[in-house]
Design a protein around this motif. Structure first.
Motif, PDB file in Angstrom:
ATOM      1  N   GLN A 120     -24.885  -1.338 -46.979  1.00  0.00           N
ATOM      2  CA  GLN A 120     -25.368  -0.959 -45.655  1.00  0.00           C
ATOM      3  C   GLN A 120     -24.780  -1.904 -44.609  1.00  0.00           C
ATOM      4  O   GLN A 120     -24.140  -1.485 -43.672  1.00  0.00           O
ATOM      5  CB  GLN A 120     -26.904  -1.045 -45.629  1.00  0.00           C
ATOM      6  CG  GLN A 120     -27.549   0.087 -46.420  1.00  0.00           C
ATOM      7  CD  GLN A 120     -26.977   1.435 -46.017  1.00  0.00           C
ATOM      8  OE1 GLN A 120     -27.024   1.801 -44.853  1.00  0.00           O
ATOM      9  NE2 GLN A 120     -26.396   2.159 -46.953  1.00  0.00           N
TER      10      GLN A 120
ATOM     11  N   THR B 235     -22.236  -3.965 -44.689  1.00  0.00           N
ATOM     12  CA  THR B 235     -20.797  -3.908 -44.462  1.00  0.00           C
ATOM     13  C   THR B 235     -20.451  -2.606 -43.767  1.00  0.00           C
ATOM     14  O   THR B 235     -19.622  -2.579 -42.883  1.00  0.00           O
ATOM     15  CB  THR B 235     -20.030  -3.993 -45.797  1.00  0.00           C
ATOM     16  OG1 THR B 235     -20.601  -3.054 -46.701  1.00  0.00           O
ATOM     17  CG2 THR B 235     -20.131  -5.372 -46.377  1.00  0.00           C
ATOM     18  N   ARG B 236     -21.143  -1.525 -44.147  1.00  0.00           N
ATOM     19  CA  ARG B 236     -20.766  -0.279 -43.484  1.00  0.00           C
ATOM     20  C   ARG B 236     -21.083  -0.377 -41.991  1.00  0.00           C
ATOM     21  O   ARG B 236     -20.265  -0.076 -41.155  1.00  0.00           O
ATOM     22  CB  ARG B 236     -21.460   0.933 -44.108  1.00  0.00           C
ATOM     23  CG  ARG B 236     -20.655   2.183 -43.870  1.00  0.00           C
ATOM     24  CD  ARG B 236     -21.083   3.349 -44.744  1.00  0.00           C
ATOM     25  NE  ARG B 236     -22.504   3.447 -44.889  1.00  0.00           N
ATOM     26  CZ  ARG B 236     -23.132   3.104 -46.000  1.00  0.00           C
ATOM     27  NH1 ARG B 236     -22.466   2.638 -47.032  1.00  0.00           N
ATOM     28  NH2 ARG B 236     -24.431   3.229 -46.085  1.00  0.00           N
TER      29      ARG B 236
ATOM     30  N   ARG C  80     -15.530   0.578 -38.745  1.00  0.00           N
ATOM     31  CA  ARG C  80     -15.725   1.906 -38.149  1.00  0.00           C
ATOM     32  C   ARG C  80     -16.507   1.858 -36.835  1.00  0.00           C
ATOM     33  O   ARG C  80     -16.335   2.697 -35.987  1.00  0.00           O
ATOM     34  CB  ARG C  80     -16.409   2.825 -39.158  1.00  0.00           C
ATOM     35  CG  ARG C  80     -15.448   3.282 -40.229  1.00  0.00           C
ATOM     36  CD  ARG C  80     -16.129   4.252 -41.159  1.00  0.00           C
ATOM     37  NE  ARG C  80     -15.638   4.071 -42.514  1.00  0.00           N
ATOM     38  CZ  ARG C  80     -16.070   3.115 -43.310  1.00  0.00           C
ATOM     39  NH1 ARG C  80     -16.990   2.276 -42.899  1.00  0.00           N
ATOM     40  NH2 ARG C  80     -15.591   2.985 -44.521  1.00  0.00           N
TER      41      ARG C  80
ATOM     42  N   GLU D 124     -15.209  -3.086 -48.984  1.00  0.00           N
ATOM     43  CA  GLU D 124     -14.915  -2.050 -48.003  1.00  0.00           C
ATOM     44  C   GLU D 124     -13.506  -1.500 -48.176  1.00  0.00           C
ATOM     45  O   GLU D 124     -12.602  -2.200 -48.614  1.00  0.00           O
ATOM     46  CB  GLU D 124     -15.062  -2.616 -46.592  1.00  0.00           C
ATOM     47  CG  GLU D 124     -16.504  -2.687 -46.122  1.00  0.00           C
ATOM     48  CD  GLU D 124     -17.168  -1.316 -46.058  1.00  0.00           C
ATOM     49  OE1 GLU D 124     -16.667  -0.443 -45.335  1.00  0.00           O
ATOM     50  OE2 GLU D 124     -18.180  -1.133 -46.756  1.00  0.00           O
TER      51      GLU D 124
ATOM     52  N   MET E 281     -10.943   4.051 -44.527  1.00  0.00           N
ATOM     53  CA  MET E 281     -11.060   5.505 -44.629  1.00  0.00           C
ATOM     54  C   MET E 281     -10.227   6.207 -43.563  1.00  0.00           C
ATOM     55  O   MET E 281     -10.133   7.430 -43.555  1.00  0.00           O
ATOM     56  CB  MET E 281     -12.529   5.922 -44.485  1.00  0.00           C
ATOM     57  CG  MET E 281     -13.367   5.691 -45.735  1.00  0.00           C
ATOM     58  SD  MET E 281     -12.653   6.488 -47.200  1.00  0.00           S
ATOM     59  CE  MET E 281     -12.642   8.202 -46.633  1.00  0.00           C
TER      60      MET E 281
END
Lengths: 508, 508
Positions: B126, B128-129, B134, B147, B150
């Motif tokens: 969570q 790191t996202r 992004r 990570e 994408m």
């Protein structure tokens, strides 16, 4: 005739046909329009509402699509019978007559692709798929209890949702998600379970996994080793095989008065009881509320006793008041609730969910939270929107109608066989039970049917101890005993059902 | 300058630009165009071939997209360095210099979202996202080793394939599939493994599952209970946690000369050894062929000894000859090969696969074949087409370029720190190892970095016995010992890498 008063608004950006559709749907759901009631003709309603006839026709078309109404030749449009809808209001405490319903007052339907006594390894899924309705005119007519009707699947909607989700904006969907499943979907499932099943839980209690089999694997890690499990007999054989693969001692308790007896649970020293109270497979029995309370009392007796409620086909119930989940009666945190979308949407939608009572949730977080979620986040999001946007409910209503038509045709066609067979299990979803009155062994029935190019399924396959399971607790109609066979109809067309039963009449 | 002779055909229904693209790609793959070679300018090639300049520009554009060539300002177009491409020819027996490669001659890249010492439950995914590249300009720069980038994901292609698959014609995709996974995908994976990894197996040996964690759960059912497992130390902690949840005795064997020593395996009485020979995590060590043969000999010593080869990031290797999988050397059926698409495509693509040796396949079919497949058939089909249509290879080549650029920038920026840190693990995919030369404890390094708004990861997290695992076999740089930290760069932009290292320089 029902007086249709609709306040159409032209200033809400909602098309007139949608307003008419929405209004009638609401009236049906609120019980103001009752099953069997006739709707005004499109012409008269159009005149009455001062709209184009085509507008009313679109609204009726949509309602037919979703199984709310049906046309009758030369008669007009009538409300379909469906006291239970996916989104239920005020169904808690609606618990009155489990017994009566069990005696066949309520017809239940199921489309669980997984409810087979035949492991895929035995090739049955392959066979049924290749011989099922999809390949046009099959040589063999297969009354498989595991096939479902995919012709009603809303591909275009599924595609549309998928297309919208697969955008760069959602690129984070391709990153790892939460171990329990994404919060959004868990919240949606939580709301759905509460409104449709009376399940009382928070999203933090929900574990999303790729199929019930996987959730049971998680449960093994949570419950620990060598947990004595009691199962109803006959039962869903795959769960039995799975518990055996856990090296759990499994005790089979015969079905008595709507379920297993708590007394027997104490005798055999079971710690966990696996039950299907809303609709037992394969018998279709509905567990009466008294028995449910007894089971809950048994579970409360010791700290490490739990009930696993497999609510595998609660969506497919047609008549009679809805039956809340056993979990909704649980005040002590004793019920592990397991549900799936495999049958209510499609077997390939590998999404099941488990509601853990708080004590077990603690164990999960401590010992299992490092297992990453087995469902892709894209699939989770698609399903989430499919439910939230109301498509799931529409799909369920539509499928109820599909299956009801097949079910009624099958019952009608079977009348001539009633001299020699007891027909039961109308509760049992997508299949019926035929029990011979003349002590014909199951094997002979299967053989004769096969000879006539019809595949039916022997009840003994679902008895624990049967199909070479190495035990012999109460296998049913096995060997020489009077035979009982299952006739499934989910994957068959009306024409195939007609033809199939005619073949059986000749063969038997 | 390379003389470009292309026989363009106007009668094959293949556009000119595709023919040019295909020809140059072929030349690069066949080694006729070498890394660093300059291509003709679009103008001159267009004149030479008598085609519109835009045609050549489209071909070059496509080649750039896929990471075959790169533009250099004022210089023109050059072939990118990439001796290893996804579809390899004649790489078997290419086994010569594991040692040399191990000394850093080869740079390897990985993008495994799952290779974390931090269970998701600890919130790292969570964090790191939400703090990753992004969301634009994050306060904290997170050098997470888990990570991935994408931004290179071919959403439009994925969407196109999905759209084509979701048609009523494919409605059977929504029915149950085979327990091992659909044959089509297993055949495709089989071909891919053979050509790219030298893996020698048939599709019937492949089990497709939703993630490595799930496949290990299956493996527990196949291998049985209380199997003593040996793991490399440090290692991939999640696998360690999973084996522990099986109640398997786990022995940690320190990495020595490229891997664990078979002698130690005998001493500790291990039955199963879990290894990452192509690229050990987190050290990035490549196991030399001699050690591989020793391990295979050890396994052949007893009937129930097996090697689990976790080939988690074989796709992300840049330089040096490809390294065939350990499985490709196995003649005795002793290697259980596990691979995943989580990192080579995306962590959310929950598709992993396991190649079982025949003796274990037999056990699987007997004891586990009733577990239904955990991957939706739609996802299986999408992946199948993604690979068969060549998109997977293109994606891999493209990502290699993305990561190589980040890797090179990070190495360049780290030069000033080399006085006080040993930088190693260039082999180790999407992260590097920094080891203090001044006995600074790991904790101090982490704290100082955090103070400067940078998150780095302590090597001790990957040591078995570390992070409160209740054991204490050779945890590394733990407590007061000289610290080592991992710097991951997969999810960071070039700008974030620049800024992040500058912050670290000040902090340390």
């Amino acid at each position: 005739m029902y007086d249709m008063t609709i306040r159409l608004q032209t200033d809400r950006g909602i098309s007139l046909y949608e307003q008419i559709y929405g209004h009638i749907k609401g009236e049906i759901r609120d019980g103001k329009l009752l099953a069997g009631e006739r709707l005004p003709s499109t012409r008269s309603l159009a005149e009455y509402l001062q709209v184009a006839r085509s507008t009313v026709e679109s609204a009726y078309g949509q309602l037919m699509d979703e199984g709310y109404i049906e046309p009758r030749p030369y008669k007009g449009y009538f409300v379909c019978p469906m006291e239970e809808l996916a989104g239920l209001e005020g169904m808690q405490g609606a618990f009155d007559d489990g017994e009566r319903r069990q005696d066949g007052a309520g017809r239940m339907f199921r489309e669980e692709g997984r409810r087979s006594g035949f492991p895929e390894s035995l090739g049955s899924s392959q066979d049924t798929r290749s011989r099922g309705v999809r390949d046009g005119s099959p040589a063999v007519i297969d009354f498989s209890p595991v096939e479902i009707d995919m012709s009603g699947f809303p591909f275009s909607v599924w595609k549309k949702i998928t297309r919208n989700i697969l955008t760069d904006a959602n690129s984070d969907l391709f990153a790892r998600g939460e171990a329990q499943g994404d919060l959004g979907l868990r919240q949606t499932i939580c709301r759905y379970l509460h409104s449709s099943r009376g399940v009382d839980c928070g999203p933090e209690q929900i574990i999303i996994g790729a199929g019930n089999d996987y959730l049971l694997l998680m449960l093994e890690k949570i419950l620990g080793r060598h947990v004595p499990v009691a199962m109803e007999n006959p039962t869903y054989i795959r769960s039995y095989q799975i518990f055996r693969s856990f090296a759990y001692p499994v005790v089979a308790l015969d079905m008595e008065q709507g379920g297993m007896q708590p007394g027997r649970l104490r005798e055999v020293g079971a710690k966990v009881a696996y039950v299907m109270p809303s609709h037992q497979f394969p018998t279709g029995t509905v567990m009466p509320v008294g028995r449910r309370m007894e089971l809950l009392r048994w579970a409360s007796g010791e700290e490490d006793r739990y009930l696993i409620e497999d609510d595998y086909d609660s969506e497919f119930r047609f008549r009679g008041k809805p039956i809340p989940a056993l979990q909704s009666l649980d005040r002590q945190g004793k019920v592990i609730y397991i549900g799936t979308f495999s049958k209510s949407i499609a077997p390939a939608i590998r999404v099941s969910f488990m509601v853990l009572p708080l004590p077990l949730l603690k164990v999960y977080k401590r010992d299992c939270a490092f297992y990453s979620c087995t469902v892709s986040r894209i699939d989770q999001r698609i399903l989430d929107e499919f439910i939230r946007d109301g498509y799931f409910e529409r799909h369920l209503n539509k499928m109820r109608k599909f299956y009801r038509d097949k079910h009624e045709l099958l019952l009608e066609k079977l009348v001539p066989l009633e001299k020699r067979f007891t027909i039961s299990g109308e509760n049992a979803g997508l299949h019926l039970l035929l029990r011979t009155k003349e002590n014909v062994p199951e094997g002979e029935l299967l053989a004769a049917a096969a000879g006539a190019g019809v595949r039916v399924y022997g009840m003994s396959e679902y008895g624990i101890g049967a199909s070479g399971e190495g035990e012999d607790a109460g296998s049913i109609g096995k060997g020489g005993k009077p035979g009982a066979v299952l006739l499934g109809f989910g994957g068959l067309s009306l024409e195939q059902i007609r033809e199939g039963v005619e073949r059986l009449e000749k063969a038997w």
